[in-house]
Design an enzyme around this catalytic site. Sequence first.
Site, PDB file in Angstrom:
ATOM      1  N   LYS A 197       0.843  -1.201   0.000  1.00 17.37           N
ATOM      2  CA  LYS A 197       0.000   0.000   0.000  1.00 17.37           C
ATOM      3  C   LYS A 197       0.873   1.243   0.000  1.00 17.37           C
ATOM      4  CE  LYS A 197      -1.896   2.754   3.078  1.00 17.37           C
ATOM      5  NZ  LYS A 197      -1.911   3.957   2.272  1.00 17.37           N
ATOM      6  N   GLU A 272      10.314   0.685  10.271  1.00 21.59           N
ATOM      7  CA  GLU A 272      11.313   1.721   9.969  1.00 21.59           C
ATOM      8  C   GLU A 272      10.616   3.046  10.216  1.00 21.59           C
ATOM      9  OE1 GLU A 272      14.399   1.247   9.274  1.00 21.59           O
ATOM     10  OE2 GLU A 272      14.544  -0.804   8.538  1.00 21.59           O
ATOM     11  N   CYS A 306      14.028  10.336   6.279  1.00 22.41           N
ATOM     12  CA  CYS A 306      14.044   9.869   7.669  1.00 22.41           C
ATOM     13  C   CYS A 306      15.431   9.996   8.278  1.00 22.41           C
ATOM     14  CB  CYS A 306      13.577   8.428   7.729  1.00 22.41           C
ATOM     15  SG  CYS A 306      14.565   7.329   6.700  1.00 22.41           S
ATOM     16  N   GLU A 403      10.293  15.725  15.235  1.00 21.36           N
ATOM     17  CA  GLU A 403      10.708  15.534  13.839  1.00 21.36           C
ATOM     18  C   GLU A 403       9.909  16.515  12.962  1.00 21.36           C
ATOM     19  OE1 GLU A 403       9.306  11.971  11.785  1.00 21.36           O
ATOM     20  OE2 GLU A 403      11.258  11.736  10.841  1.00 21.36           O
TER      21      GLU A 403
HETATM   22  P1  NAD Z   1       2.654   7.953   8.051  1.00 17.71           P
HETATM   23  O1  NAD Z   1       2.983   7.126   9.237  1.00 17.71           O
HETATM   24  O2  NAD Z   1       1.622   9.003   8.203  1.00 17.71           O
HETATM   25  O3  NAD Z   1       2.127   7.026   6.853  1.00 17.71           O
HETATM   26  C1  NAD Z   1       2.915   5.958   6.362  1.00 17.71           C
HETATM   27  C2  NAD Z   1       1.989   4.954   5.690  1.00 17.71           C
HETATM   28  O4  NAD Z   1       1.148   4.377   6.685  1.00 17.71           O
HETATM   29  C3  NAD Z   1       1.060   5.553   4.627  1.00 17.71           C
HETATM   30  O5  NAD Z   1       0.933   4.654   3.557  1.00 17.71           O
HETATM   31  C4  NAD Z   1      -0.258   5.661   5.383  1.00 17.71           C
HETATM   32  O6  NAD Z   1      -1.389   5.633   4.531  1.00 17.71           O
HETATM   33  C5  NAD Z   1      -0.196   4.420   6.254  1.00 17.71           C
HETATM   34  N1  NAD Z   1      -1.062   4.442   7.440  1.00 17.71           N
HETATM   35  C6  NAD Z   1      -1.512   5.510   8.130  1.00 17.71           C
HETATM   36  N2  NAD Z   1      -2.300   5.104   9.146  1.00 17.71           N
HETATM   37  C7  NAD Z   1      -2.326   3.753   9.111  1.00 17.71           C
HETATM   38  C8  NAD Z   1      -2.949   2.748   9.917  1.00 17.71           C
HETATM   39  N3  NAD Z   1      -3.708   3.055  10.966  1.00 17.71           N
HETATM   40  N4  NAD Z   1      -2.738   1.450   9.585  1.00 17.71           N
HETATM   41  C9  NAD Z   1      -1.947   1.108   8.553  1.00 17.71           C
HETATM   42  N5  NAD Z   1      -1.362   2.016   7.745  1.00 17.71           N
HETATM   43  C10 NAD Z   1      -1.533   3.319   8.031  1.00 17.71           C
HETATM   44  O7  NAD Z   1       4.046   8.525   7.514  1.00 17.71           O
HETATM   45  P2  NAD Z   1       4.292   9.536   6.283  1.00 17.71           P
HETATM   46  O8  NAD Z   1       3.818  10.883   6.716  1.00 17.71           O
HETATM   47  O9  NAD Z   1       3.769   8.941   5.037  1.00 17.71           O
HETATM   48  O10 NAD Z   1       5.892   9.512   6.175  1.00 17.71           O
HETATM   49  C11 NAD Z   1       6.721  10.293   6.959  1.00 17.71           C
HETATM   50  C12 NAD Z   1       7.262   9.511   8.141  1.00 17.71           C
HETATM   51  O11 NAD Z   1       7.909   8.328   7.669  1.00 17.71           O
HETATM   52  C13 NAD Z   1       8.315  10.266   8.913  1.00 17.71           C
HETATM   53  O12 NAD Z   1       8.104  10.084  10.287  1.00 17.71           O
HETATM   54  C14 NAD Z   1       9.627   9.582   8.492  1.00 17.71           C
HETATM   55  O13 NAD Z   1      10.673   9.697   9.417  1.00 17.71           O
HETATM   56  C15 NAD Z   1       9.183   8.187   8.307  1.00 17.71           C
HETATM   57  N6  NAD Z   1      10.114   7.453   7.439  1.00 17.71           N
HETATM   58  C16 NAD Z   1      10.973   6.531   7.997  1.00 17.71           C
HETATM   59  C17 NAD Z   1      11.903   5.857   7.199  1.00 17.71           C
HETATM   60  C18 NAD Z   1      12.862   4.840   7.789  1.00 17.71           C
HETATM   61  O14 NAD Z   1      13.470   4.081   7.029  1.00 17.71           O
HETATM   62  N7  NAD Z   1      13.039   4.782   9.091  1.00 17.71           N
HETATM   63  C19 NAD Z   1      11.956   6.121   5.831  1.00 17.71           C
HETATM   64  C20 NAD Z   1      11.074   7.068   5.297  1.00 17.71           C
HETATM   65  C21 NAD Z   1      10.142   7.720   6.114  1.00 17.71           C
END
Ligand code: NAD
Length: 499
Positions: A197, A272, A306, A403
Amino acid sequence: MPDNTVTILDSVSQFLDRQHGLYIDGQSQPSQAEQRLPVHNPADGQQISTTADASAEDVARAVTSAHRAFTAGVWAQRLPAERERILLRYADLVEQHAEQLAQLETLEQGKSIMISRDFEVGCTLNWMRYTAGLATKITGQTLDVSIPMPPGARYQVYTRKEPIGVVAGIVPWNFPLMIGIWKVMPALAAGCSIVIKPSETTPLTLLRMAELASEAGIPPGVFNVVTGRGAVCGKALTEHPLVAKVSFTGSTPVGKGIARAAADRLTRVTLELGGKNPAIVLQDADITQVVEGLMMGSFLNQGQVCAASSRIYIEAPIYDNVVAGFEQAVKSLSVGPGMDTRAQITPLVSRSHRDRVAAFLDDAKAKHAELIAGANGPVGDGFYIPPTLVINPAANLNLTREEVFGPVVNLIRVADGEEALRLANDSEYGLTASLWTRSLQAAMAYTPRIQAGTVWVNTHTLIDANMPFGGFKQSGSGRDFGPDWLDAYTESKSVCIRY
Ligand code: NAD
């Protein structure tokens, strides 16, 4: 002035105009839900496409398809060398379509086309080929045991790594293609099926990647894509009883919710998550190298990384010179749309994320923080935020500990390296960190004391398929990449033979 705007390929325009469905069983299928989700171009705020808003029933259809493919063995029981060969063919097809994928990425995500080409698609190819090769390197152990009964019996034990089953991949919006492939490739190399997804903000490139996978010969049902909102589609996917493993990349709060739900059925989970990554600059560091390396570390993809450096602790004797270097560099950055090859800072991914980052800066201004900003974006409806330095932020600013995930970096004067180390480790996060010094002694002494999954010395943000990546503390659990990557996509089975 020459026009450096990239011409959009016809195949990209045609892809944007399509009525996208969900990718299930090797083909696009309509969603049961009538509502569609808009996709916007961050450079001007205009809607460029729509995708399906998958319901829980749609997700169940995709998971069932993946499970059927897995139990039928259409992929898992192929010879490892066949899986490797098909995955390498998949990488070749992605390479042939690199410009199309890069343009789609920039149009939906906002990042510079140069980064889409070189990093998002270019580096993804390295990961694809590396991971394809892991398919033929799955190993177990042979073990001598001392089972004493019945008298005279002898035993030989060996372990097998078997594909775990259906994987649910949940992807954020900052590197949608690359991070998506970081889930697809290890799952497929191990012999699993996957339902992935993408973020609702950036769903397009993974839909195209699924089509290319089918073209490469990956059987129907093995690679499925569901598009939709996290709270509906993501939740239904991660909680589905036929899902054996969740691989999630995203924010720490959502990751914790997924871990809690997974605990009910002990679904395997890799997380992650977020970071607030420190850099420690010692007084013997090469200042030119520090400014160049940490500008890239802080502002790549507008800081929506990230691993980005967002807190830079600088020893007092060189603090003023380092800040002066950053100020000059930030003010020289060109800001513009991602399709302009000259733009170094491009818009943030969405209106809501731009507003979130702006709120951090408004809070800092209201509390009289010292900010040094670069150029504003072009006038219009694009989602721009100027690259910004925050000088010695006070403890009560929201951006000091949280963050931001934007083009904002804190520069902090410290008395010495010990103070820097204490402040660097004083965070709930522990994803990455960097140390800047010319002293081998200092590098060896500091790196074991820094609480982060990756520590760079005299560089920041550079990653590689053969270098494990993941977080300490609340930045996640588990590791991606490296020779042991497939362990997270397999179960270990002990086989005990009496003879
Ligand atoms: P997010 O957590 O809002 O969303 C990530 C994904 O999760 C999206 O596809 C979203 O639709 C889905 N999601 C949201 N609620 C959900 C639920 N209840 N159940 C299942 N899926 C759900 O994150 P974002 O805003 O898309 O991305 C930014 C964040 O990602 C930042 O915190 C960043 O640090 C982190 N990130 C981490 C890494 C890593 O490797 N550690 C890499 C890239 C981004």
